[in-house]
Design a protein around this motif. Sequence first.
Motif, PDB file in Angstrom:
ATOM      1  N   LEU A 117       0.815  -1.339   0.032  1.00  0.00           N
ATOM      2  CA  LEU A 117       0.085   0.103  -0.137  1.00  0.00           C
ATOM      3  C   LEU A 117       0.682   1.266  -0.161  1.00  0.00           C
ATOM      4  O   LEU A 117       0.532   2.276  -0.896  1.00  0.00           O
ATOM      5  N   ALA A 118       1.891   1.249   0.855  1.00  0.00           N
ATOM      6  CA  ALA A 118       2.657   2.455   1.003  1.00  0.00           C
ATOM      7  C   ALA A 118       3.665   2.705  -0.194  1.00  0.00           C
ATOM      8  O   ALA A 118       3.600   4.063  -0.927  1.00  0.00           O
ATOM      9  N   LEU A 119       4.025   1.549  -1.025  1.00  0.00           N
ATOM     10  CA  LEU A 119       4.808   1.706  -2.174  1.00  0.00           C
ATOM     11  C   LEU A 119       3.790   2.075  -3.234  1.00  0.00           C
ATOM     12  O   LEU A 119       4.165   3.042  -4.136  1.00  0.00           O
ATOM     13  N   SER A 120       2.599   1.610  -3.425  1.00  0.00           N
ATOM     14  CA  SER A 120       1.427   2.148  -4.507  1.00  0.00           C
ATOM     15  C   SER A 120       1.350   3.353  -4.463  1.00  0.00           C
ATOM     16  O   SER A 120       1.281   4.277  -5.284  1.00  0.00           O
ATOM     17  N   LEU A 121       1.074   4.088  -2.958  1.00  0.00           N
ATOM     18  CA  LEU A 121       0.610   5.544  -2.986  1.00  0.00           C
ATOM     19  C   LEU A 121       1.738   6.541  -3.230  1.00  0.00           C
ATOM     20  O   LEU A 121       1.596   7.499  -3.974  1.00  0.00           O
ATOM     21  N   SER A 122       3.085   5.862  -2.978  1.00  0.00           N
ATOM     22  CA  SER A 122       4.210   6.632  -3.102  1.00  0.00           C
ATOM     23  C   SER A 122       4.581   6.662  -4.523  1.00  0.00           C
ATOM     24  O   SER A 122       4.523   7.790  -5.314  1.00  0.00           O
ATOM     25  N   LEU A 123       4.499   5.590  -5.350  1.00  0.00           N
ATOM     26  CA  LEU A 123       4.834   5.664  -6.757  1.00  0.00           C
ATOM     27  C   LEU A 123       3.741   6.226  -7.642  1.00  0.00           C
ATOM     28  O   LEU A 123       4.207   6.452  -8.693  1.00  0.00           O
ATOM     29  N   LYS A 124       2.578   6.288  -7.228  1.00  0.00           N
ATOM     30  CA  LYS A 124       1.487   6.703  -8.082  1.00  0.00           C
ATOM     31  C   LYS A 124       1.209   8.207  -7.672  1.00  0.00           C
ATOM     32  O   LYS A 124       0.184   8.864  -8.467  1.00  0.00           O
ATOM     33  N   ALA A 125       2.079   8.824  -6.717  1.00  0.00           N
ATOM     34  CA  ALA A 125       1.967  10.329  -6.362  1.00  0.00           C
ATOM     35  C   ALA A 125       2.209  11.156  -7.645  1.00  0.00           C
ATOM     36  O   ALA A 125       2.796  10.636  -8.460  1.00  0.00           O
ATOM     37  N   SER A 126       1.573  12.295  -7.634  1.00  0.00           N
ATOM     38  CA  SER A 126       1.828  13.247  -8.682  1.00  0.00           C
ATOM     39  C   SER A 126       3.451  13.581  -9.135  1.00  0.00           C
ATOM     40  O   SER A 126       3.640  13.745 -10.349  1.00  0.00           O
ATOM     41  N   PRO A 127       4.086  13.607  -8.199  1.00  0.00           N
ATOM     42  CA  PRO A 127       5.746  13.774  -8.780  1.00  0.00           C
ATOM     43  C   PRO A 127       6.302  12.879  -9.581  1.00  0.00           C
ATOM     44  O   PRO A 127       6.945  12.951 -10.372  1.00  0.00           O
ATOM     45  N   PHE A 128       5.464  11.458  -9.434  1.00  0.00           N
ATOM     46  CA  PHE A 128       5.868  10.439 -10.379  1.00  0.00           C
ATOM     47  C   PHE A 128       5.125  10.092 -11.719  1.00  0.00           C
ATOM     48  O   PHE A 128       5.058   8.996 -12.112  1.00  0.00           O
ATOM     49  N   SER A 129       4.117  11.287 -11.988  1.00  0.00           N
ATOM     50  CA  SER A 129       3.450  11.039 -13.078  1.00  0.00           C
ATOM     51  C   SER A 129       4.110  10.907 -14.310  1.00  0.00           C
ATOM     52  O   SER A 129       5.245  11.049 -14.505  1.00  0.00           O
ATOM     53  N   GLU A 130       3.299  10.411 -15.456  1.00  0.00           N
ATOM     54  CA  GLU A 130       3.921  10.240 -16.787  1.00  0.00           C
ATOM     55  C   GLU A 130       4.969  11.329 -17.259  1.00  0.00           C
ATOM     56  O   GLU A 130       5.833  11.043 -17.873  1.00  0.00           O
ATOM     57  N   GLU A 131       4.529  12.585 -16.857  1.00  0.00           N
ATOM     58  CA  GLU A 131       5.445  13.758 -17.319  1.00  0.00           C
ATOM     59  C   GLU A 131       6.603  13.894 -16.624  1.00  0.00           C
ATOM     60  O   GLU A 131       7.728  14.497 -17.205  1.00  0.00           O
ATOM     61  N   SER A 132       6.887  13.284 -15.493  1.00  0.00           N
ATOM     62  CA  SER A 132       7.958  13.447 -14.546  1.00  0.00           C
ATOM     63  C   SER A 132       9.281  12.948 -15.051  1.00  0.00           C
ATOM     64  O   SER A 132       9.119  11.934 -15.602  1.00  0.00           O
ATOM     65  N   PRO A 133      10.318  13.374 -14.763  1.00  0.00           N
ATOM     66  CA  PRO A 133      11.545  12.770 -15.377  1.00  0.00           C
ATOM     67  C   PRO A 133      11.980  11.323 -14.838  1.00  0.00           C
ATOM     68  O   PRO A 133      12.564  10.828 -15.591  1.00  0.00           O
ATOM     69  N   ILE A 134      10.983  11.110 -13.794  1.00  0.00           N
ATOM     70  CA  ILE A 134      11.276   9.537 -13.146  1.00  0.00           C
ATOM     71  C   ILE A 134      10.151   8.863 -13.372  1.00  0.00           C
ATOM     72  O   ILE A 134       9.756   7.715 -12.766  1.00  0.00           O
ATOM     73  N   GLY A 135       9.008   9.433 -13.978  1.00  0.00           N
ATOM     74  CA  GLY A 135       7.865   8.636 -14.139  1.00  0.00           C
ATOM     75  C   GLY A 135       7.906   7.476 -14.714  1.00  0.00           C
ATOM     76  O   GLY A 135       7.277   6.299 -13.910  1.00  0.00           O
ATOM     77  N   LYS A 136       8.426   7.156 -15.830  1.00  0.00           N
ATOM     78  CA  LYS A 136       8.479   5.808 -16.392  1.00  0.00           C
ATOM     79  C   LYS A 136       9.088   4.747 -15.343  1.00  0.00           C
ATOM     80  O   LYS A 136       8.907   3.691 -15.508  1.00  0.00           O
ATOM     81  N   TRP A 137      10.359   5.319 -14.532  1.00  0.00           N
ATOM     82  CA  TRP A 137      11.001   4.253 -13.750  1.00  0.00           C
ATOM     83  C   TRP A 137       9.909   4.015 -12.539  1.00  0.00           C
ATOM     84  O   TRP A 137      10.076   2.702 -12.178  1.00  0.00           O
ATOM     85  N   ALA A 138       9.326   4.864 -12.204  1.00  0.00           N
ATOM     86  CA  ALA A 138       8.382   4.510 -10.973  1.00  0.00           C
ATOM     87  C   ALA A 138       7.249   3.545 -11.556  1.00  0.00           C
ATOM     88  O   ALA A 138       6.845   2.582 -10.965  1.00  0.00           O
ATOM     89  N   SER A 139       6.631   3.803 -12.827  1.00  0.00           N
ATOM     90  CA  SER A 139       5.684   2.709 -13.343  1.00  0.00           C
ATOM     91  C   SER A 139       6.315   1.580 -13.608  1.00  0.00           C
ATOM     92  O   SER A 139       5.401   0.361 -13.270  1.00  0.00           O
ATOM     93  N   SER A 140       7.479   1.421 -14.095  1.00  0.00           N
ATOM     94  CA  SER A 140       8.108   0.077 -14.282  1.00  0.00           C
ATOM     95  C   SER A 140       8.415  -0.516 -12.719  1.00  0.00           C
ATOM     96  O   SER A 140       8.289  -1.680 -12.826  1.00  0.00           O
ATOM     97  N   ALA A 141       8.926   0.238 -11.872  1.00  0.00           N
ATOM     98  CA  ALA A 141       9.115  -0.502 -10.595  1.00  0.00           C
ATOM     99  C   ALA A 141       7.859  -0.947  -9.904  1.00  0.00           C
ATOM    100  O   ALA A 141       7.835  -2.064  -9.432  1.00  0.00           O
ATOM    101  N   TRP A 142       6.810  -0.167 -10.089  1.00  0.00           N
ATOM    102  CA  TRP A 142       5.516  -0.532  -9.578  1.00  0.00           C
ATOM    103  C   TRP A 142       5.043  -2.055 -10.063  1.00  0.00           C
ATOM    104  O   TRP A 142       4.499  -2.825  -9.728  1.00  0.00           O
ATOM    105  N   ARG A 143       5.119  -2.092 -11.516  1.00  0.00           N
ATOM    106  CA  ARG A 143       4.785  -3.332 -12.190  1.00  0.00           C
ATOM    107  C   ARG A 143       5.295  -4.495 -11.835  1.00  0.00           C
ATOM    108  O   ARG A 143       4.960  -5.661 -11.391  1.00  0.00           O
ATOM    109  N   LYS A 144       6.838  -4.200 -11.657  1.00  0.00           N
ATOM    110  CA  LYS A 144       7.628  -5.478 -11.108  1.00  0.00           C
ATOM    111  C   LYS A 144       7.264  -5.787  -9.829  1.00  0.00           C
ATOM    112  O   LYS A 144       7.183  -7.176  -9.491  1.00  0.00           O
TER     113      LYS A 144
END
Length: 348
Positions: free
Chosen positions: A77-104
């Motif tokens: 839950l904590a990881l999901s909320l953190s990695l889906k927060a607005s700083p990690f959106s698709e437009e952010s410089p690390i958005g793709k890494w956050a999405s990839s990390a959560w999928r794994k």
Amino acid sequence: MTKTSLLIKMIKLLRENPGITVLELSKSLERSERTIYRWLREACRGLRLQIVCKDGGYYLADDEQTRRVKLTSQELLALSLSLKASPFSEESPIGKWASSAWRKIRDASPWQDLQTMNELLEAYSVHLTAPKAQNGILPGIVEAIEHAIESRRRVRALYRSQKSAKVKEYTLDPYGVAFRRHAWYVVAFSAEHNKVVQLKLIRFISVSETGETFVPPEGFSVDKFFQSSWECWAGGEPTTVKVRFSPRVAPMISEVRRHPTQVIRAQPDGSIIFEVKVAGIQEIAIWIMGWGKEATVLEPEELREYVLEHARGMVEAYSPAQSDCSPHYVSESEPVSLSTVSAMQDSQ
């Protein structure tokens, strides 16, 4: 205890105490340090374990299967909320890494734990003030900045300056990116400014490499660059600010640590003196003015004058003379010609 039993115990100690020293192993196993060194070599050669030494401590680098981490539903839950927060959106410089990390993480987690996590999501919410840009970051900008940072490539950038409302060309050495308050910023040395500056990522129009490389200053870090900022504006001269807050809002100010340098002194009348050392005065002035009459700047004098000037401007804006001047409003249902709009703009 047999040698085999002692070896098993040594491996257990390595796994449970990352960074354990030979001296500590020697005391725990009641064998000489020379024997411990020999056993470590035997474990690497005979048992094919990966044991590494760093700064005098020993670490057991297990294979992929034994490194697998079991997360609880609450940790997911904590990881999901953190990695889906607005700083990690698709437009952010690390958005793709956050999405990839959560999928794994999601794909490697048991179905039952994910179900429990989804149920817990109904009771928790994280919202940061990062409004979505109207038009978004232009395609290719994030990738270009990211590559320049990683490969230390100097770039030439077209940038829309908010202060001058003009598009300017800058030669930049991008050191890093940072999310501050509600937006992403590029931290770079600017040849035109002859100093390290912060530029809002969304205002970049184009980025191209010059073919030159750069070397960042020794010991530079993005966190250090912002360490004196109030929220997101860095680079100003560190200034000590003192503000008196009325008894009415003193508890709200006191319950939050807003800055690492802040000091709060309670006063006999229930008010507080809030002291902090920040870069520049303009950013903290905006926060202070948000408290209206409940906040009084004590020092520096420059900040007192800044706030007072804005207060006078607000009084003037709300004065009867100004109120009599009704602004021009146009109903959305009424057709407006370009000449009408032009005339309205000229009159303002």
